[in-house]
Design a protein around this motif. Structure first.
Motif, PDB file in Angstrom:
ATOM      1  N   SER A  51       0.923  -1.228  -0.071  1.00  0.00           N
ATOM      2  CA  SER A  51       0.033   0.029   0.097  1.00  0.00           C
ATOM      3  C   SER A  51       0.712   1.213  -0.145  1.00  0.00           C
ATOM      4  N   TYR A  52       0.464   2.094  -0.933  1.00  0.00           N
ATOM      5  CA  TYR A  52       1.473   3.326  -1.141  1.00  0.00           C
ATOM      6  C   TYR A  52       2.673   3.185  -1.347  1.00  0.00           C
ATOM      7  N   GLY A  53       3.043   1.930  -1.848  1.00  0.00           N
ATOM      8  CA  GLY A  53       4.463   1.603  -2.163  1.00  0.00           C
ATOM      9  C   GLY A  53       5.436   1.464  -0.808  1.00  0.00           C
ATOM     10  N   ASP A  54       4.419   1.093   0.168  1.00  0.00           N
ATOM     11  CA  ASP A  54       5.295   0.989   1.502  1.00  0.00           C
ATOM     12  C   ASP A  54       6.137   2.199   1.739  1.00  0.00           C
ATOM     13  N   TYR A  55       5.948   3.345   1.224  1.00  0.00           N
ATOM     14  CA  TYR A  55       6.782   4.626   1.667  1.00  0.00           C
ATOM     15  C   TYR A  55       6.557   4.873   3.263  1.00  0.00           C
ATOM     16  N   LEU A  56       7.403   5.551   3.754  1.00  0.00           N
ATOM     17  CA  LEU A  56       7.419   6.005   4.937  1.00  0.00           C
ATOM     18  C   LEU A  56       7.486   4.678   5.951  1.00  0.00           C
ATOM     19  N   ARG A  57       6.622   4.056   6.193  1.00  0.00           N
ATOM     20  CA  ARG A  57       6.637   2.616   6.665  1.00  0.00           C
ATOM     21  C   ARG A  57       5.521   1.747   6.402  1.00  0.00           C
ATOM     22  N   ALA A  58       5.854   0.562   6.090  1.00  0.00           N
ATOM     23  CA  ALA A  58       4.739  -0.372   5.475  1.00  0.00           C
ATOM     24  C   ALA A  58       3.370  -0.501   6.152  1.00  0.00           C
ATOM     25  N   GLY A  59       2.384   0.050   5.420  1.00  0.00           N
ATOM     26  CA  GLY A  59       1.069   0.309   6.075  1.00  0.00           C
ATOM     27  C   GLY A  59       0.873   1.529   6.973  1.00  0.00           C
ATOM     28  N   ALA A  60       1.897   2.594   6.771  1.00  0.00           N
ATOM     29  CA  ALA A  60       1.697   3.928   7.686  1.00  0.00           C
ATOM     30  C   ALA A  60       0.634   4.916   7.034  1.00  0.00           C
ATOM     31  N   LEU A  61       0.972   4.987   5.701  1.00  0.00           N
ATOM     32  CA  LEU A  61      -0.226   5.810   4.836  1.00  0.00           C
ATOM     33  C   LEU A  61      -1.156   5.216   4.834  1.00  0.00           C
ATOM     34  N   ALA A  62      -1.449   3.910   4.536  1.00  0.00           N
ATOM     35  CA  ALA A  62      -2.876   3.316   4.506  1.00  0.00           C
ATOM     36  C   ALA A  62      -3.707   3.490   5.634  1.00  0.00           C
ATOM     37  N   ALA A  63      -2.856   3.239   7.028  1.00  0.00           N
ATOM     38  CA  ALA A  63      -3.854   3.619   8.126  1.00  0.00           C
ATOM     39  C   ALA A  63      -4.489   4.829   7.954  1.00  0.00           C
ATOM     40  N   LYS A  64      -4.242   5.942   7.235  1.00  0.00           N
ATOM     41  CA  LYS A  64      -4.810   7.135   7.502  1.00  0.00           C
ATOM     42  C   LYS A  64      -5.725   7.405   6.366  1.00  0.00           C
ATOM     43  N   SER A  65      -5.962   6.271   5.685  1.00  0.00           N
ATOM     44  CA  SER A  65      -7.050   6.349   4.599  1.00  0.00           C
ATOM     45  C   SER A  65      -8.414   6.533   5.226  1.00  0.00           C
ATOM     46  N   PRO A  66      -9.324   7.322   4.522  1.00  0.00           N
ATOM     47  CA  PRO A  66     -10.829   7.291   5.167  1.00  0.00           C
ATOM     48  C   PRO A  66     -11.481   6.122   5.502  1.00  0.00           C
ATOM     49  N   VAL A  67     -11.121   5.134   4.830  1.00  0.00           N
ATOM     50  CA  VAL A  67     -12.014   3.820   5.330  1.00  0.00           C
ATOM     51  C   VAL A  67     -11.466   3.358   6.595  1.00  0.00           C
ATOM     52  N   MET A  68     -10.491   3.477   6.933  1.00  0.00           N
ATOM     53  CA  MET A  68      -9.985   3.095   8.502  1.00  0.00           C
ATOM     54  C   MET A  68     -10.742   3.604   9.359  1.00  0.00           C
ATOM     55  N   ALA A  69     -11.601   4.853   9.355  1.00  0.00           N
ATOM     56  CA  ALA A  69     -12.400   5.150  10.398  1.00  0.00           C
ATOM     57  C   ALA A  69     -13.705   4.056  10.555  1.00  0.00           C
ATOM     58  N   GLU A  70     -14.109   3.632   9.278  1.00  0.00           N
ATOM     59  CA  GLU A  70     -15.091   2.676   9.399  1.00  0.00           C
ATOM     60  C   GLU A  70     -14.523   1.382   9.874  1.00  0.00           C
ATOM     61  N   VAL A  71     -13.500   0.999   9.399  1.00  0.00           N
ATOM     62  CA  VAL A  71     -12.731  -0.263   9.822  1.00  0.00           C
ATOM     63  C   VAL A  71     -12.897  -0.157  11.588  1.00  0.00           C
ATOM     64  N   ARG A  72     -12.146   1.009  12.099  1.00  0.00           N
ATOM     65  CA  ARG A  72     -12.421   1.066  13.492  1.00  0.00           C
ATOM     66  C   ARG A  72     -13.747   0.882  14.008  1.00  0.00           C
ATOM     67  N   ARG A  73     -14.622   1.498  13.526  1.00  0.00           N
ATOM     68  CA  ARG A  73     -15.786   1.377  14.114  1.00  0.00           C
ATOM     69  C   ARG A  73     -16.714  -0.214  14.034  1.00  0.00           C
ATOM     70  N   PHE A  74     -16.150  -1.036  12.959  1.00  0.00           N
ATOM     71  CA  PHE A  74     -16.384  -2.410  12.773  1.00  0.00           C
ATOM     72  C   PHE A  74     -15.726  -2.964  14.011  1.00  0.00           C
ATOM     73  N   ALA A  75     -14.422  -2.723  14.176  1.00  0.00           N
ATOM     74  CA  ALA A  75     -13.804  -3.409  15.466  1.00  0.00           C
ATOM     75  C   ALA A  75     -14.451  -3.186  16.962  1.00  0.00           C
ATOM     76  N   GLN A  76     -14.785  -1.807  16.982  1.00  0.00           N
ATOM     77  CA  GLN A  76     -15.540  -1.355  18.237  1.00  0.00           C
ATOM     78  C   GLN A  76     -16.917  -2.265  18.170  1.00  0.00           C
ATOM     79  N   GLU A  77     -17.466  -2.538  17.383  1.00  0.00           N
ATOM     80  CA  GLU A  77     -18.759  -2.995  17.345  1.00  0.00           C
ATOM     81  C   GLU A  77     -18.770  -4.524  17.536  1.00  0.00           C
TER      82      GLU A  77
END
Length: 227
Positions: A51-77
């Motif tokens: 994701s994002y070419g693993d720039y910065l750190r693997a997964g670091a940029l993808a973790a800021k993607s808009p969908v992750m707020a929904e993934v977090r809600r899924f987990a909390q539910e």
């Protein structure tokens, strides 16, 4: 059941994930990482790739993607979330799982089959495995070395959050492929509904792929819902 497979720029195991989910009888749909609404889905799969070419750190940029707020809600539910390889890295970077995935000790991208021992069978993901069963699953990563500080590691072990460990296949002497602490290959959150793992179960669901040891993970989810 219907699961969302999140596609980030650079994902490359999304089709593998769909094949595995559908083989288990789970409807699967691709969702772009900019999605902000995952209503109607029963679970979320974060696939492997770069994701994002693993720039910065693997997964670091993808973790800021808009969908992750929904993934977090899924987990909390209490709904199910699976992150494999890069998906596991995204889950740790997003704070949904503790620890971090660092560069392999050999400093090389490692792609091979490894032994993976099942540590718990009381989870939907592992209910169809035997305690102590050693699976043969593929890995493909350069940053898969699981690390956590001593206090976090002690808590993970004490709370039984380690689900999979690297284990020898036969008489194999050097079975830990990346230097992960305590041979950790996969963990869950405290609630047990968010799974992160470096080995690829979705790439081991059919004999034509070289084995079926990953298929029970997905079938277990179906049985959990069916009761």
């Amino acid at each position: 059941m219907k699961w969302a497979i999140v596609r980030f720029p650079g994902s490359n195991c999304d089709e593998d994930a769909r094949f595995a989910l559908e083989k288990a009888g789970i409807r699967a749909e691709f969702v772009w990482h900019t999605a902000q609404d995952l209503r109607g889905f029963d679970g979320v799969f974060l696939p492997g790739g770069f994701s994002y070419g693993d720039y910065l750190r693997a997964g670091a940029l993808a973790a800021k993607s808009p969908v992750m707020a929904e993934v977090r809600r899924f987990a909390q539910e209490g709904r199910y979330v699976i992150g494999v390889c890069n998906g596991f890295q995204v889950l740790t970077e997003a704070g949904l799982l503790p620890g971090a995935l660092l560069a392999n000790l050999n400093l090389h991208f490692t792609c091979k089959e490894v032994g993976v021992r099942v540590e718990r069978t009381d989870l939907p993901f592992t209910r169809l495995y035997r305690q102590g069963q050693v699976l043969r699953l593929p890995i493909a990563h350069a940053e898969g070395r699981y690390y956590a500080d001593p206090e976090t590691l002690k808590r993970l072990e004490g709370e039984g959050q380690v689900v999979f460990r690297y284990a020898p296949l036969g008489e194999e002497a050097h079975y830990n492929p990346n230097g992960s602490l305590n041979d950790i290959a996969g963990i869950v959150n405290e609630r047990g509904n968010v799974l992160g793992m470096m080995p690829h179960p979705e790439r081991a669901v059919d004999p034509i792929l070289g084995g079926e040891d990953g298929l029970p993970l997905f079938l277990g989810l179906v049985q959990e819902v069916a009761g």
